[in-house]
Design an enzyme around this catalytic site. Sequence first.
Site, PDB file in Angstrom:
ATOM      1  N   ASP A  67     -15.934   0.555 -24.037  1.00 12.75           N
ATOM      2  CA  ASP A  67     -16.085   1.352 -22.938  1.00 12.75           C
ATOM      3  C   ASP A  67     -15.952   0.547 -21.475  1.00 12.75           C
ATOM      4  O   ASP A  67     -15.113   1.304 -20.643  1.00 12.75           O
ATOM      5  CB  ASP A  67     -17.864   1.902 -23.020  1.00 12.75           C
ATOM      6  CG  ASP A  67     -18.614   0.890 -23.264  1.00 12.75           C
ATOM      7  OD1 ASP A  67     -18.098  -0.404 -23.196  1.00 12.75           O
ATOM      8  OD2 ASP A  67     -19.665   1.193 -23.675  1.00 12.75           O
TER       9      ASP A  67
ATOM     10  N   ASP B 225     -17.342   8.899 -38.866  1.00 13.66           N
ATOM     11  CA  ASP B 225     -16.965   7.845 -39.529  1.00 13.66           C
ATOM     12  C   ASP B 225     -18.091   7.460 -40.736  1.00 13.66           C
ATOM     13  O   ASP B 225     -18.051   6.402 -41.070  1.00 13.66           O
ATOM     14  CB  ASP B 225     -16.947   6.788 -38.638  1.00 13.66           C
ATOM     15  CG  ASP B 225     -15.438   6.387 -37.985  1.00 13.66           C
ATOM     16  OD1 ASP B 225     -14.856   7.593 -38.188  1.00 13.66           O
ATOM     17  OD2 ASP B 225     -15.379   5.599 -37.288  1.00 13.66           O
TER      18      ASP B 225
END
Length: 526
Positions: free
Chosen positions: A283, A130
């Site tokens: 996560d 990214d």
Amino acid sequence: MRNLIFEEPEGIPGNSSSSLRYAWQSIRAPVIIPLLKLAVIVCSVMSIMLFVERVAMAAVILIVKVLRKKRYTKYNLEAMKQKLERSKKYPMVLIQIPMYNEKEVYKLSIGAVCGLSWPADRFIVQVLDDSTNPVLRELVEMECQKWIQKGVNVKYENRRNRNGYKAGALKEGLEKQYVEDCEFVAIFDADFQPDADFLWNTIPYLLENPKLGLVQARWKFVNSEECMMTRLQEMSLDYHFSVEQEVGSSTYSFFGFNGTAGVWRIQAIKDAGGWKDRTTVEDMDLAVRASLHGWEFVFVGDVKVKNELPSTFKAYRFQQHRWSCGPANLFKKMTKEIICCKRVPLLKRLHLIYAFFFVRKIVAHWVTFFFYCIVIPACVIVPEVNLKKQIAIYIPATITILNAVSTPRSMHLLVLWILFENVMSLHRTKAAIIGLLEANRVNEWVVTEKLGNAMKQRNNARPSRASRFRIIERIHPLEIIVGMYMLHCATYDLLFGHDHFFVYLLLQAGAFFTMGFGLVGTIVPT
């Protein structure tokens, strides 16, 4: 009774210091003392909650060590490896490496992952870049091409936007057509360097037990000796892995995915609803949802993946904000969902809400800051409030020792670690409040800066005359303000007190000043 608001009492001195003294005396008895007594009660309750949680986890670890039976030791890893080698039925594994402008470390993870000893035709390396720097994107792509020429199946993926940040990149990566044949996905952040046998030491667990959705490995810190701040971070994280993660795994209750150095069963991710970017702890979010769908996790502490700790105070502050704000925000968003979930036992749901979220992610931060940095110093200058030594000294000392035993080589740094953690509790408390209230910085995502070999190169090079340390960027007003408050309380106790709290208060004030003026961690010239 004299009207203190509308009538000016006789004999009030005109100078400002006397006016402040009078104002303090006028609110001391009716306001300050009752509020402080209430704060002591609340903080005492939180201290006991944290103490019970720490002792319970210590008891589990003691039993595990005495019996020599960790969760993963019930599996015969060598037998599972031999079974896999005989069958030759190697599952297809996707390995994702999300990164964002990681110019100092991108080669480390790509090189380590491409060197994994797994059949070359049975794993795909997916580099999710990214990066916004076009030059860096080109360098990362060139690194991928280098490994492609060596026969490794590497896919370079670059998005035109950063929607969802890391969660968005991982989600879009799983949607690629070439991923359809993959059964498992391993995830490594850009500074993580798995050993060549990583997949051999994790995948067999997932093959042996179809109920397992996640195998989490431990982190090994390559730069823990870089500075004092990294040594102290190591102490905190060693406790997290050797106690919190091990207890969650051994008791079949719950432990969170650490976002990297783990292997997921892709079906578990799909059952949980995939990656979501509603918080900064995607996560943990995924792990909670997968657990509520009945998937089990195992923590394999013997498998350690090398990585780097943030060595600048600025980077560490941003990391801790994300790690403290995100869980609090997730706690708020998922409490009702956890309570109403009927797929998992009630005891597991209670453990998830009370122990994992409330005590470890909220109470632990709040009691550290409010009690040890605000309430105890205040009790010094308001001696009418009774502060029991069992609560103020013995319980914190026990909690500290239980935290520190996980890193025996750093026991001599125990006092420094206490002072450091108390200062950081200021930011963790603020972040947790932001997460609960969903304030303006709740979704702030700043990639933790890792220096890799950059500092070695800078140290070997002759410093440029243009390099300057920007003093103003290293000053942190909040730490300095709290430091001044604690110094004032320490001075008062030294002159008028009798409990000798001034020793602790002076040390803690010094820690706040040290970090407030940016004299901690690696200092990188601009």
